[in-house]
Design a protein around this motif. Structure first.
Motif, PDB file in Angstrom:
ATOM      1  N   TYR A   1      -3.974  -2.402 -19.192  1.00 17.90           N
ATOM      2  CA  TYR A   1      -3.926  -3.060 -17.877  1.00 17.90           C
ATOM      3  C   TYR A   1      -2.960  -2.338 -16.948  1.00 17.90           C
ATOM      4  CZ  TYR A   1      -2.533  -6.606 -14.439  1.00 17.90           C
ATOM      5  OH  TYR A   1      -2.220  -7.273 -13.273  1.00 17.90           O
ATOM      6  N   GLU A   2      -1.781  -1.992 -17.469  1.00 15.88           N
ATOM      7  CA  GLU A   2      -0.789  -1.293 -16.647  1.00 15.88           C
ATOM      8  C   GLU A   2      -1.262   0.101 -16.252  1.00 15.88           C
ATOM      9  OE1 GLU A   2       2.578  -1.449 -19.201  1.00 15.88           O
ATOM     10  OE2 GLU A   2       3.270  -3.393 -18.435  1.00 15.88           O
ATOM     11  N   ASN A   3      -1.907   0.798 -17.186  1.00 18.93           N
ATOM     12  CA  ASN A   3      -2.429   2.138 -16.878  1.00 18.93           C
ATOM     13  C   ASN A   3      -3.510   2.074 -15.811  1.00 18.93           C
ATOM     14  OD1 ASN A   3      -0.722   3.322 -18.726  1.00 18.93           O
ATOM     15  ND2 ASN A   3      -2.236   3.394 -20.367  1.00 18.93           N
ATOM     16  N   LYS A   4      -4.328   1.035 -15.862  1.00 19.61           N
ATOM     17  CA  LYS A   4      -5.382   0.858 -14.854  1.00 19.61           C
ATOM     18  C   LYS A   4      -4.751   0.615 -13.487  1.00 19.61           C
ATOM     19  CE  LYS A   4      -9.499  -1.858 -13.718  1.00 19.61           C
ATOM     20  NZ  LYS A   4      -9.085  -2.168 -12.335  1.00 19.61           N
ATOM     21  N   GLY A   5      -3.672  -0.195 -13.462  1.00 20.58           N
ATOM     22  CA  GLY A   5      -2.986  -0.451 -12.200  1.00 20.58           C
ATOM     23  C   GLY A   5      -2.388   0.820 -11.610  1.00 20.58           C
ATOM     24  N   THR A   6      -1.805   1.641 -12.475  1.00 15.36           N
ATOM     25  CA  THR A   6      -1.233   2.914 -12.018  1.00 15.36           C
ATOM     26  C   THR A   6      -2.314   3.826 -11.467  1.00 15.36           C
ATOM     27  OG1 THR A   6       0.517   2.753 -13.681  1.00 15.36           O
ATOM     28  CG2 THR A   6       0.109   4.925 -12.718  1.00 15.36           C
ATOM     29  N   SER A   7      -3.453   3.873 -12.169  1.00 18.67           N
ATOM     30  CA  SER A   7      -4.570   4.712 -11.724  1.00 18.67           C
ATOM     31  C   SER A   7      -5.120   4.242 -10.382  1.00 18.67           C
ATOM     32  CB  SER A   7      -5.680   4.698 -12.783  1.00 18.67           C
ATOM     33  OG  SER A   7      -6.805   5.415 -12.351  1.00 18.67           O
ATOM     34  N   ASP A   8      -5.227   2.904 -10.211  1.00 21.28           N
ATOM     35  CA  ASP A   8      -5.742   2.346  -8.955  1.00 21.28           C
ATOM     36  C   ASP A   8      -4.794   2.672  -7.794  1.00 21.28           C
ATOM     37  OD1 ASP A   8      -7.867   1.367 -10.325  1.00 21.28           O
ATOM     38  OD2 ASP A   8      -7.120  -0.702 -10.440  1.00 21.28           O
ATOM     39  N   GLN A   9      -3.478   2.604  -8.057  1.00 16.77           N
ATOM     40  CA  GLN A   9      -2.509   2.911  -7.011  1.00 16.77           C
ATOM     41  C   GLN A   9      -2.583   4.367  -6.589  1.00 16.77           C
ATOM     42  OE1 GLN A   9       1.312   1.744  -8.494  1.00 16.77           O
ATOM     43  NE2 GLN A   9       0.918  -0.449  -8.285  1.00 16.77           N
ATOM     44  N   GLU A  10      -2.765   5.249  -7.555  1.00 11.70           N
ATOM     45  CA  GLU A  10      -2.877   6.675  -7.242  1.00 11.70           C
ATOM     46  C   GLU A  10      -4.132   6.949  -6.415  1.00 11.70           C
ATOM     47  OE1 GLU A  10      -2.782   8.584 -10.994  1.00 11.70           O
ATOM     48  OE2 GLU A  10      -0.591   8.445 -11.206  1.00 11.70           O
ATOM     49  N   THR A  11      -5.208   6.222  -6.723  1.00 14.20           N
ATOM     50  CA  THR A  11      -6.447   6.386  -5.967  1.00 14.20           C
ATOM     51  C   THR A  11      -6.257   5.931  -4.521  1.00 14.20           C
ATOM     52  OG1 THR A  11      -7.773   6.030  -7.963  1.00 14.20           O
ATOM     53  CG2 THR A  11      -8.885   5.745  -5.840  1.00 14.20           C
ATOM     54  N   GLU A  12      -5.535   4.801  -4.336  1.00 14.50           N
ATOM     55  CA  GLU A  12      -5.294   4.280  -2.993  1.00 14.50           C
ATOM     56  C   GLU A  12      -4.427   5.215  -2.169  1.00 14.50           C
ATOM     57  OE1 GLU A  12      -3.621   0.456  -3.522  1.00 14.50           O
ATOM     58  OE2 GLU A  12      -5.475  -0.465  -4.266  1.00 14.50           O
ATOM     59  N   ARG A  13      -3.505   5.931  -2.829  1.00 15.21           N
ATOM     60  CA  ARG A  13      -2.589   6.816  -2.105  1.00 15.21           C
ATOM     61  C   ARG A  13      -3.218   8.158  -1.741  1.00 15.21           C
ATOM     62  NH1 ARG A  13       1.520   4.896  -5.868  1.00 15.21           N
ATOM     63  NH2 ARG A  13       1.124   6.720  -7.166  1.00 15.21           N
ATOM     64  N   ARG A  14      -4.376   8.443  -2.272  1.00 16.76           N
ATOM     65  CA  ARG A  14      -5.000   9.743  -2.012  1.00 16.76           C
ATOM     66  C   ARG A  14      -5.427   9.870  -0.558  1.00 16.76           C
ATOM     67  NH1 ARG A  14      -9.375  10.089  -6.686  1.00 16.76           N
ATOM     68  NH2 ARG A  14     -10.177  11.743  -5.369  1.00 16.76           N
ATOM     69  N   ASP A  15      -5.220  11.049  -0.002  1.00 23.83           N
ATOM     70  CA  ASP A  15      -5.566  11.345   1.385  1.00 23.83           C
ATOM     71  C   ASP A  15      -7.003  11.840   1.440  1.00 23.83           C
ATOM     72  OD1 ASP A  15      -5.875  12.351   3.927  1.00 23.83           O
ATOM     73  OD2 ASP A  15      -3.851  13.194   4.022  1.00 23.83           O
ATOM     74  N   PRO A  16      -7.885  11.186   2.208  1.00 24.74           N
ATOM     75  CA  PRO A  16      -9.282  11.618   2.306  1.00 24.74           C
ATOM     76  C   PRO A  16      -9.413  13.078   2.744  1.00 24.74           C
ATOM     77  CG  PRO A  16      -8.997   9.465   3.321  1.00 24.74           C
ATOM     78  CD  PRO A  16      -7.629   9.971   2.998  1.00 24.74           C
ATOM     79  N   LEU A  17      -8.531  13.517   3.669  1.00 30.62           N
ATOM     80  CA  LEU A  17      -8.584  14.899   4.134  1.00 30.62           C
ATOM     81  C   LEU A  17      -8.299  15.870   2.994  1.00 30.62           C
ATOM     82  CD1 LEU A  17      -8.856  17.030   6.313  1.00 30.62           C
ATOM     83  CD2 LEU A  17      -6.441  16.658   6.909  1.00 30.62           C
ATOM     84  N   MET A  18      -7.283  15.543   2.165  1.00 30.85           N
ATOM     85  CA  MET A  18      -6.949  16.410   1.044  1.00 30.85           C
ATOM     86  C   MET A  18      -8.067  16.431   0.014  1.00 30.85           C
ATOM     87  SD  MET A  18      -4.206  17.825   1.857  1.00 30.85           S
ATOM     88  CE  MET A  18      -3.999  18.693   0.304  1.00 30.85           C
ATOM     89  N   ASP A  19      -8.726  15.298  -0.191  1.00 29.60           N
ATOM     90  CA  ASP A  19      -9.871  15.261  -1.112  1.00 29.60           C
ATOM     91  C   ASP A  19     -10.976  16.180  -0.630  1.00 29.60           C
ATOM     92  OD1 ASP A  19      -8.648  13.552  -2.813  1.00 29.60           O
ATOM     93  OD2 ASP A  19      -9.649  11.736  -2.095  1.00 29.60           O
ATOM     94  N   THR A  20     -11.201  16.148   0.695  1.00 27.62           N
ATOM     95  CA  THR A  20     -12.239  17.012   1.275  1.00 27.62           C
ATOM     96  C   THR A  20     -11.869  18.484   1.118  1.00 27.62           C
ATOM     97  OG1 THR A  20     -12.743  15.305   2.915  1.00 27.62           O
ATOM     98  CG2 THR A  20     -13.536  17.529   3.378  1.00 27.62           C
ATOM     99  N   LEU A  21     -10.624  18.811   1.385  1.00 28.92           N
ATOM    100  CA  LEU A  21     -10.156  20.201   1.240  1.00 28.92           C
ATOM    101  C   LEU A  21     -10.282  20.683  -0.198  1.00 28.92           C
ATOM    102  CD1 LEU A  21      -6.968  20.242   3.508  1.00 28.92           C
ATOM    103  CD2 LEU A  21      -9.049  21.597   3.842  1.00 28.92           C
ATOM    104  N   ASN A  22      -9.931  19.841  -1.141  1.00 29.88           N
ATOM    105  CA  ASN A  22      -9.982  20.229  -2.552  1.00 29.88           C
ATOM    106  C   ASN A  22     -11.402  20.467  -3.042  1.00 29.88           C
ATOM    107  OD1 ASN A  22      -7.208  20.117  -2.862  1.00 29.88           O
ATOM    108  ND2 ASN A  22      -7.213  17.947  -3.432  1.00 29.88           N
TER     109      ASN A  22
END
Length: 326
Positions: free
Chosen positions: A289-310
């Motif tokens: 449960y805690e690992n899922k929460g950490t993963s969800d937070q990292e997903t929320e913090r991701r920048d759409p522009l950086m995802d596009t660049l990558n």
């Protein structure tokens, strides 16, 4: 969403004080509907549906989902919903308790216990993943057969190769007759083939009745043999045939102990009767449960522009950046 597999819960003593029916509310309702109320944090509980605004709340309507069923019959409640924990039924933090002690949650009943009230001293290093309290060890007394092998010990990662060897099952499908004779001589006993061995031989012999099945078995003899052993072998019965001790204490388990529990047909039926089917579910753990929460937070913090660049090659990245700033 109905009953959520695992979620953070709160109890509102303002809306459901001692003497009223116990009720639990989700994190969102704790902010939206009970922001100024006195809440008890329950941490996480499994298979729970938010009660906010149902028949247990006389003067409150849920702001997020006004239309709700009167009760959630699948929910389970205990003294935690009144802010009381452990066998001592005290609040946490307890203003009258001057003894420094940590609280540990039982993964079966999900109540919280003082370390000194478990009948056993928790490992000093905290080197354990989950705890089963005294009462739940009595309820699930089959766990004592596993405890002598698993509790308080770190288990190597479970793999298909070592899992069978650990249980004393060694499959050597390509063994010749000479090797079999030598093994019999070493044991000092001439024995007859068992029923299982005959079945194994039948798997490797060509079948005259079904050419298709014969070819399949000849092509995948090891896979078929392993599958047959896994379904027919009961780890629990094997452990129960050896001496083990039952104590009136809690037990402490390492991170991958659940993967060692037997999943044969009889054991699955027993888990269902005891209402502990979740014990074989690795995703049920608080760590998952805690690992899922950490993963969800990292997903929320991701920048759409950086995802596009990558997702672009080097030339496309330069063209996009130059176009953006020109």
């Amino acid at each position: 969403q109905g009953a959520v597999k695992r979620q953070a819960l709160y109890a509102c003593s303002t809306c459901t004080p001692p003497g009223a029916e116990p009720a639990g509310i989700c994190l969102a309702c704790s902010y939206e509907c009970h922001g100024t109320h006195r809440l008890f944090e329950l941490y996480t509980k499994r298979n729970f549906r938010c009660d906010c605004g149902n028949s247990k709340f006389q003067n409150l309507q849920c702001k997020l989902l006004p239309e709700k069923g009167k009760v959630n019959s699948g929910n389970k409640y205990n003294d935690n919903f009144y802010g009381l924990y452990c066998t001592c039924k005290r609040p946490y933090p307890d203003p009258e308790d001057e003894i420094p002690d940590e609280m540990i949650q039982c993964i079966v009943c999900e109540d919280w216990f003082h370390g000194r009230h478990l009948g056993a001293v928790p490992p000093e290093s905290g080197d354990f993943h989950e705890m089963v309290c005294q009462a739940c060890m009595k309820h699930c007394n089959f766990l004592w057969a596993y405890a002598s092998q698993l509790a308080g010990k770190e288990i190597p990662p479970l793999t298909k190769a070592n899992s069978l060897e650990d249980e004393g099952i060694v499959l050597k499908v390509e063994e010749g007759e000479e090797q079999k004779k030598e093994m019999k001589k070493e044991s000092g006993v001439e024995r007859h083939d068992t029923k299982d061995e005959k079945q194994m031989e039948q798997f490797n012999e060509p079948s005259t009745s079904s050419g298709c099945c014969s070819k399949f078995l000849q092509k995948f003899p090891v896979e078929i043999a392993e599958t047959t052993s896994e379904f027919s072998f009961c780890k629990l019965k094997e452990l129960q045939s050896k001496p083990f001790v039952k104590k009136d204490t809690a037990t402490f388990w390492p991170s991958n102990w659940r993967s060692k529990l037997c999943t044969c047909e009889d054991c699955l039926k027993m888990y269902s009767e005891l209402e502990v089917q979740f014990l074989t579910d690795e995703c049920d753990t608080v760590l998952a449960y805690e690992n899922k929460g950490t993963s969800d937070q990292e997903t929320e913090r991701r920048d759409p522009l950086m995802d596009t660049l990558n997702s672009m090659n080097r030339v496309q990245q330069v063209e996009l950046i130059c176009g953006k700033y020109n």
